[in-house]
Design an enzyme around this catalytic site. Structure first.
Site, PDB file in Angstrom:
ATOM      1  CG  ASP A 112      -3.231  -6.495  -3.675  1.00 38.74           C
ATOM      2  OD1 ASP A 112      -4.151  -5.733  -4.013  1.00 38.74           O
ATOM      3  OD2 ASP A 112      -3.257  -7.136  -2.609  1.00 38.74           O
TER       4      ASP A 112
ATOM      5  CG  HIS B 298      -2.655 -10.939   0.641  1.00 39.79           C
ATOM      6  ND1 HIS B 298      -1.808 -10.567  -0.383  1.00 39.79           N
ATOM      7  CD2 HIS B 298      -3.691 -10.064   0.600  1.00 39.79           C
ATOM      8  CE1 HIS B 298      -2.310  -9.524  -1.002  1.00 39.79           C
ATOM      9  NE2 HIS B 298      -3.457  -9.200  -0.444  1.00 39.79           N
TER      10      HIS B 298
ATOM     11  CG  HIS C 233      -9.609  -3.917   2.306  1.00 35.51           C
ATOM     12  ND1 HIS C 233      -8.841  -2.792   2.145  1.00 35.51           N
ATOM     13  CD2 HIS C 233      -9.166  -4.779   1.389  1.00 35.51           C
ATOM     14  CE1 HIS C 233      -7.925  -3.000   1.204  1.00 35.51           C
ATOM     15  NE2 HIS C 233      -8.115  -4.193   0.732  1.00 35.51           N
TER      16      HIS C 233
ATOM     17  CG  ASP D  17      -7.497  -8.207   0.417  1.00 30.99           C
ATOM     18  OD1 ASP D  17      -6.539  -8.845  -0.047  1.00 30.99           O
ATOM     19  OD2 ASP D  17      -7.816  -7.077   0.027  1.00 30.99           O
TER      20      ASP D  17
ATOM     21  CD  GLU E  61      -5.972  -2.589  -2.465  1.00 28.99           C
ATOM     22  OE1 GLU E  61      -6.630  -3.364  -1.746  1.00 28.99           O
ATOM     23  OE2 GLU E  61      -5.274  -1.653  -2.016  1.00 28.99           O
TER      24      GLU E  61
ATOM     25  CG  HIS F 297      -2.126  -0.831   1.122  1.00 25.72           C
ATOM     26  ND1 HIS F 297      -2.794  -1.305   2.215  1.00 25.72           N
ATOM     27  CD2 HIS F 297      -2.789  -1.319   0.054  1.00 25.72           C
ATOM     28  CE1 HIS F 297      -3.804  -2.057   1.832  1.00 25.72           C
ATOM     29  NE2 HIS F 297      -3.823  -2.084   0.520  1.00 25.72           N
TER      30      HIS F 297
ATOM     31  CG  HIS G  75     -10.299  -6.920  -3.488  1.00 22.80           C
ATOM     32  ND1 HIS G  75     -10.799  -5.645  -3.554  1.00 22.80           N
ATOM     33  CD2 HIS G  75      -9.128  -6.819  -2.788  1.00 22.80           C
ATOM     34  CE1 HIS G  75      -9.971  -4.815  -2.923  1.00 22.80           C
ATOM     35  NE2 HIS G  75      -8.943  -5.501  -2.462  1.00 22.80           N
TER      36      HIS G  75
ATOM     37  CE1 TYR H 142      -3.861  -8.154   4.445  1.00 22.00           C
ATOM     38  CE2 TYR H 142      -6.119  -8.311   5.224  1.00 22.00           C
ATOM     39  CZ  TYR H 142      -5.215  -8.103   4.198  1.00 22.00           C
ATOM     40  OH  TYR H 142      -5.676  -7.838   2.936  1.00 22.00           O
TER      41      TYR H 142
END
Ligand code: FEO
Length: 326
Positions: free
Chosen positions: A83, A225, A145, A164, A81, A23, A79, A192
């Site tokens: 990554d 992750h 998230h 996540d 994002e 991030h 998701h 996390y």
């Protein structure tokens, strides 16, 4: 090559041993991380999530070693994002017409990030994708998230692909709860939660209760992750419910910054005072200018009380304390 998880599911992600911050510089990853992606092979073949952009070519090359890309029937993006979606443009250059299953918000985010008119199929909670002997069921999980987040449940193998959720920034060869160093894993899982999910604890509780009410058999949780929860997936679910419920340990954390050692001496005197008043309480002293901010936040997350001390500078507080308080 990928790693076989079950007869039908293969891990095709990327382990990032060298990652030290995430991030931007907002999250320290002392133990590296992984971007987990999954290939489900049945009557239809489905890829669930991809990896971060810097590894896009490596990802597509290795995926192509695992399966002829033309044999991929669908992509599920839980998701979007960067990554997890970063390798999507590289992959879609090879298979541009393959449908991408995601939430409505997910489509908006993918369009915003990559400006591509791909074959989006938007799904809602309860929508399904039949693969032949098993079925994928989608469960929207907004703000866990990101607004686009969803989980995908696979029947037969009884796997929840949670993206996540239940993840940890933790690089490991073993990939499985049954073989990982669980002290390290739980430390990273808590970090996390503390740093990424605390703000969304009411949504965490509601979503877990909703999923539990579905009474789905659960053999594994595969997050995006870190390790796979293959031994006791209910354990991390229960842990999340505890973390989401105003979690406290018998711990007091004192965070300070110091200019000429005075604030440090005050912090240490307070720590001695607490310890003499209650020998059972764990006292953590942390220097906001020197200790890692995400580690400090994890200690604060575990605490029943927090004390903050700053030297005065230009009528204000130090930038390390100000940043932490923000
Ligand atoms: Fe792992 Fe929200 O991305």
């Amino acid at each position: 090559m990928g790693k076989k998880i079950t007869d039908k599911v293969t891990w095709v992600g990327k382990t990032d041993w060298e990652l030290k911050s995430f991030h931007g510089d907002e999250y320290s990853t002392h133990k590296g991380s992984s971007y987990n992606a999954w290939l489900v092979r049945d009557g239809k073949n489905v890829l669930i999530d991809t990896v971060w952009g810097p590894y896009d070519k490596e990802f597509v090359t290795r995926l192509n070693e695992e399966i002829d890309l033309k044999d991929i029937d669908a992509i599920v993006m839980n998701h979007n994002e960067n990554d997890h979606s970063g390798a999507l443009p590289e992959l879609m250059r090879e298979i541009p017409d393959v449908p991408i299953y995601c939430t409505k918000k997910g489509e908006q985010i993918l369009r915003g990030l990559y400006h591509q008119d791909w074959n989006y199929v938007t799904v809602k909670t309860g929508d399904t994708l039949d693969l032949d002997s098993c079925r994928l069921t989608f469960v929207e999980a907004p703000m866990l998230h990101w607004p686009d987040t969803m989980f995908t449940y696979m029947s037969g193998d009884n796997i929840l692909f949670s993206n996540d959720g239940f993840g940890q920034h933790y690089a490991t060869e073993s990939l499985l709860e049954s073989t990982a160093d669980m002290d390290e894993v739980m430390r990273e899982a808590k970090k996390y939660y503390a740093n990424i999910l605390t703000l969304y604890s009411p949504q965490v509780t509601r979503k877990i209760r909703e999923i539990l009410e579905m009474n789905l058999p659960l053999n594994m949780i595969c997050p995006s992750h870190g390790i796979i929860w293959d031994q006791n997936p209910a354990g991390i679910v229960q842990q999340y419910l505890e973390w989401a419920d105003a979690y406290q340990e018998n711990q007091i954390t004192i965070v300070y910054d110091t200019m000429w050692n005075s604030t440090r001496q005050m912090a240490q005197a307070i720590a001695r005072g607490i310890e003499s008043a209650d020998p059972d309480v764990k006292v953590k002293l942390m220097n906001a200018a020197k200790d890692d901010k995400n580690d400090i936040l994890t200690e604060i997350f575990s605490s029943k009380a927090v004390l903050v001390g700053s030297p005065t500078i230009n009528y204000g507080i130090s930038h390390a304390i100000a940043g932490l308080l923000e």
